[in-house]
Enzyme design. Structure first.
Site, PDB file in Angstrom:
ATOM      1  N   LYS A  52       3.092   4.282  -8.581  1.00 57.04           N
ATOM      2  CA  LYS A  52       2.081   3.223  -8.679  1.00 57.04           C
ATOM      3  C   LYS A  52       0.720   3.857  -8.944  1.00 57.04           C
ATOM      4  CE  LYS A  52       0.556  -0.952  -6.188  1.00 57.04           C
ATOM      5  NZ  LYS A  52       0.703  -1.748  -4.953  1.00 57.04           N
ATOM      6  N   SER A 127       1.779  -6.556  -5.624  1.00 56.38           N
ATOM      7  CA  SER A 127       1.031  -5.879  -6.658  1.00 56.38           C
ATOM      8  C   SER A 127       1.778  -4.724  -7.312  1.00 56.38           C
ATOM      9  CB  SER A 127      -0.292  -5.369  -6.094  1.00 56.38           C
ATOM     10  OG  SER A 127      -0.055  -4.411  -5.083  1.00 56.38           O
ATOM     11  N   SER A 151       3.398  -6.129  -1.135  1.00 50.70           N
ATOM     12  CA  SER A 151       3.383  -5.607  -2.507  1.00 50.70           C
ATOM     13  C   SER A 151       4.528  -4.693  -2.912  1.00 50.70           C
ATOM     14  CB  SER A 151       2.071  -4.888  -2.774  1.00 50.70           C
ATOM     15  OG  SER A 151       1.094  -5.841  -3.064  1.00 50.70           O
TER      16      SER A 151
HETATM   17  N1  GLN Z   1      -0.405 -10.161  -2.505  1.00 50.06           N
HETATM   18  C1  GLN Z   1      -1.140  -9.679  -1.364  1.00 50.06           C
HETATM   19  C2  GLN Z   1      -2.595  -9.573  -1.716  1.00 50.06           C
HETATM   20  O1  GLN Z   1      -2.957 -10.022  -2.750  1.00 50.06           O
HETATM   21  C3  GLN Z   1      -0.591  -8.366  -0.930  1.00 50.06           C
HETATM   22  C4  GLN Z   1      -0.959  -7.268  -1.818  1.00 50.06           C
HETATM   23  C5  GLN Z   1      -0.446  -5.951  -1.351  1.00 50.06           C
HETATM   24  O2  GLN Z   1       0.447  -5.867  -0.523  1.00 50.06           O
HETATM   25  N2  GLN Z   1      -1.085  -4.912  -1.830  1.00 50.06           N
HETATM   26  O3  GLN Z   1      -3.392  -9.070  -0.992  1.00 50.06           O
END
Ligand code: GLN
Length: 445
Positions: A52, A127, A151
């Site tokens: 990532k 994400s 994410s």
């Molecule tokens: N979708 C969640 C957010 O927008 C979690 C994102 C994540 O785990 N990095 O914060």
């Protein structure tokens, strides 16, 4: 093999921000030579990996999918990268994501979309959407993601792969670009639970470079995969199986529970009363931490600098053009929640609710070995469907967020299809009990 597959599918999937062809080839050749000369074989020898793009890679662009870091090349490796390299994995590139990991669809990337390999009109989740899509499309054998509110698990569920968020503190965050430091955790996305156990084995462990990494012994995760769940006590929270969950998803989860019961597990309905406040709590705490963490992007220390006549203008212009709309929204929300006069009402209150959520889980784990439910309330949604509606987007994380607030380990494992799209089963465990989580997911798989 991996690079060839990337050539075949990458223009349709768009999982990567950077593909490091030369680096990957050079490392593979070097490793071949080493092994031919009788060198020792690492646990991940010659396995191609996606990383990532918020995990620092020495000498290789690390953008967090943000324009503000479009030219940032770290001078050091994250601890997880050092460990992957020591285990002889071959990083082939950096995967796409929502900017600074803020989002659930990878549509917030500052660069391009990633498409779900199951249906190119749908999102891969986020994400870590690039990591999940890269594994699902066969571009890499595994990928690393980060999970702050879901994410790793949510994109794994949407793309039909396995995604594991370790216990907070199990894996070093050194070199992971911080989003919400008290919630962030790095973990693997893989094709199988066994692969997840391999990668977790390699990346786990205490790191003096991360003061929040825990000095807890790392067990042998592979020997945890016994296939046995007889007598195991499974809690199924009513709050995660209710109206908000798509019927097709709920059915697949109920079927999975029946499979586990067939193997001798005992499943019972329970209540985690405070998790109904989890999304609100998360969206105060995560933006609060983010607003502080992202203060470092000032156009001076890292990345891109916008033209300006004086210092204030330099900050202003750089942050105005460098950050995308979701990141700006979070910085504003977080700054507000932390501001004097509102701190007690929002930030402090949210911290208290976080403790209540943690206690709900503590109580359940006095009697049960794991908590099981869906990873997401729906299957992968269409590109563009939620991107203009942040609240709906935030609600998609309802099943995963409580786990981060409580710091627990959890895995998403594929449990069949609904309407032709993958559904994820979430198995949540006690702190530092990744072994049971892996064992249950592996037995089910
Ligand atoms: N979708 C969640 C957010 O927008 C979690 C994102 C994540 O785990 N990095 O914060």
């Amino acid at each position: 093999l991996s690079l060839r597959r990337i050539d075949e599918v990458e223009d349709r999937v768009g999982a990567f921000i950077t593909v490091d062809r030369e680096g990957a080839r050079a490392r593979a050749e070097e490793l071949d030579k080493q092994l031919a000369e009788g060198g020792e074989r690492g646990l991940l020898a010659a396995i191609p990996a996606g990383i990532k793009d918020n995990i620092c890679t020495e000498g290789l662009l690390t953008t967090c999918a943000s324009k503000i870091l479009a030219n940032y090349i770290p001078i050091y490796d994250a601890t997880v990268m050092k460990k992957l390299r020591a285990a002889q994995a071959i990083p082939v590139g950096k995967t796409n994501m929502d900017e600074f990991a803020m989002g659930s669809s990878t549509e917030n990337s500052g660069f391009h979309l990633t498409r779900n390999p199951w249906d190119l009109e749908r999102v891969p989740g986020g994400s870590s959407g690039g990591s999940a899509a890269a594994v699902a499309a066969g571009e890499v054998f595994f990928a690393l993601g980060s999970d702050t509110g879901g994410s790793i698990r949510q994109p794994a569920a949407f793309c039909g792969v396995v995604g594991l968020k370790p216990t907070y503190g199990r894996v070093s965050r050194f070199g992971l670009v911080a989003f919400a430091s008290s919630l962030d955790q790095i973990g693997p996305l893989t094709k199988s639970v066994e692969d997840a156990a391999y990668v977790l084995q390699v990346i786990s462990g205490h790191d003096p470079m991360d003061s929040t990494s825990a000095d807890v012994e790392v067990p042998d995760y592979l020997s945890a995969l016994t296939g046995e769940v007889k007598g195991l006590k499974v809690a199924v929270p009513r709050e995660l199986m209710g109206d908000g969950i798509e019927p097709g998803v709920r059915e697949r989860v109920l079927e999975a529970l029946r499979v586990l019961e067939g193997m001798g597990a005992v499943c019972e309905e329970v209540s985690l009363p405070h998790i109904r406040y989890a999304v609100e709590t998360y969206y105060l705490l995560a933006p609060a931490e983010a607003s502080s963490n992202l203060a470092r992007y000032d156009g001076i220390r890292y990345g891109v600098r916008a033209p300006a006549d004086n210092l204030t203008e330099l900050y202003y212009n750089t942050r105005s053009v460098g950050f995308g709309p979701e990141v700006k929204r979070r910085i504003m929300l977080g700054t507000y929640a932390l501001s004097s006069g509102y701190y007690d009402a929002y930030y402090l209150k949210a911290q208290k609710v976080r403790t209540l959520i943690k206690r709900d889980f503590d109580q359940i784990f006095e009697k049960y070995d794991v908590v099981i439910g869906p990873t997401t309330p729906t299957t992968a949604f269409r590109i563009g469907e939620k991107v203009d509606d942040p609240l709906t987007m935030y609600l998609n994380d309802i099943c995963t967020i409580p786990v981060n607030l409580a710091g627990l380990p959890a895995i998403s494992v594929p449990c069949g299809l609904s309407g032709g799209l993958p559904v994820g089963l979430q198995v949540i465990g006690r702190p530092f009990d990744e072994e049971t989580v892996l064992r249950v997911a592996h037995a089910y798989e």
